[in-house]
Design an enzyme around this catalytic site. Structure first.
Site, short mmCIF file in Angstrom:
data_model
loop_
_atom_site.label_atom_id
_atom_site.label_comp_id
_atom_site.label_asym_id
_atom_site.label_seq_id
_atom_site.Cartn_x
_atom_site.Cartn_y
_atom_site.Cartn_z
N GLU A 156 0.93 -1.17 0.07
CA GLU A 156 -0.10 0.07 -0.15
C GLU A 156 0.85 1.30 0.12
O GLU A 156 1.69 1.39 0.96
CB GLU A 156 -0.81 0.17 1.32
CG GLU A 156 -1.68 1.27 1.14
CD GLU A 156 -2.94 1.42 2.39
OE1 GLU A 156 -3.64 2.15 2.58
OE2 GLU A 156 -2.76 0.43 3.37
N GLU B 153 -9.22 10.18 5.05
CA GLU B 153 -9.56 9.07 6.17
C GLU B 153 -10.00 9.69 7.50
O GLU B 153 -8.69 10.03 8.15
CB GLU B 153 -8.12 8.12 6.35
CG GLU B 153 -7.99 7.29 5.21
CD GLU B 153 -6.77 6.11 5.63
OE1 GLU B 153 -6.67 5.01 5.43
OE2 GLU B 153 -5.89 6.49 6.10
#
Length: 258
Positions: free
Chosen positions: A147, A240
């Protein structure tokens, strides 16, 4: 005769001012209504708006709603409003996902030009980030191996890291990297499922970003051991949030994989 000539000129001007077929197609293809479901998705040409409220069960209370605003060519705009209370984990990652050009090996990507212009209004203290989120795999469409996050803003949050200092802050594996017109610190860690590489600005917030995301992959393949045979399987950009209340407004966003 003059009245007929005036009428013809007027009709011609109306035709010229009318929306083009492409304009009408773009307008017709975009759902601009608000969506608040945990896994709601809205498709707009090569992009997809994902609500992705994956951690909402960790909140004592809260909600998040998002909507597309417009699409002009390859440039999309959108907005998300969230309020989360309780819990220490991330509650969601509402984002714009690119669905064309993915499942391509890093060695075959020549460039990934992007533009992201955004603003955020908030109430009180918030914990959140605004970031690109990219995943690679050993195979096309396979399970995530790496990621790669490129943070444009850090609001009292922090990247995943293997190492923390005595002050409790994450320790970068590389510092003051000059990439895509900005300076970054790189952090390395694991989310329990795959390796996580996070580029954070050395200072401040980047609300207007324009650059080539391939430069970040190039750094990782040349310096951190990521193989160019990896496939880019996911390319997203969003926020986020962990706690607080805010509205993120993206006035212009585009990404292409060439």
């Amino acid at each position: 005769m003059l009245s007929k000539l005036f009428l013809l000129v007027h009709l011609a001007s109306v035709v010229l001012a009318s929306p083009t077929p492409t304009d009408l197609e773009n307008r017709a293809s975009i759902d601009t209504s608000s969506h608040c479901g945990q896994w709601d998705t809205v498709t707009a040409s090569q992009y997809e708006l994902l609500l992705d409220l994956w951690g909402e069960s960790g909140a004592t209370s809260g909600s998040q709603c998002s909507n597309l605003v417009s699409l002009s060519g390859s440039t999309i705009s959108w907005k998300t409003t969230w309020t989360w209370t309780g819990g220490s984990g991330v509650k969601s990652f509402s984002n714009i996902q690119l669905n064309t050009g993915v499942n391509t090996q890093l060695s075959a990507i020549s460039s990934m030009p992007t533009v992201w212009q955004w603003s955020q209004s908030s109430s009180g203290t918030i914990v959140a980030d605004v970031a690109y989120d990219l995943f690679t795999s050993n195979t096309a469409g396979g399970s995530n191996t790496n990621e790669i996050m490129i943070w444009l803003a850090n609001f009292n949050a922090g990247p995943i890291s293997y190492t923390y200092g005595s002050n409790g802050q994450p320790v970068p594996v590389a510092s003051n990297l000059s990439l895509a017109g900005h300076t970054w610190n790189l952090y390395s860690g694991s989310n329990g499922a795959n390796a996580v590489w996070s580029f954070l600005p050395t200072s401040g917030t980047i609300t207007s970003f324009s650059g080539d995301l391939k430069t970040f992959f190039d750094y990782l393949t040349e310096n951190e051991g990521i193989s160019t045979s990896q496939y880019l399987v996911t390319a997203q950009a969003g926020t986020e949030p962990t706690s607080g209340s805010a509205t993120l407004t993206t006035s212009a966003y585009s990404l292409a994989i060439n």
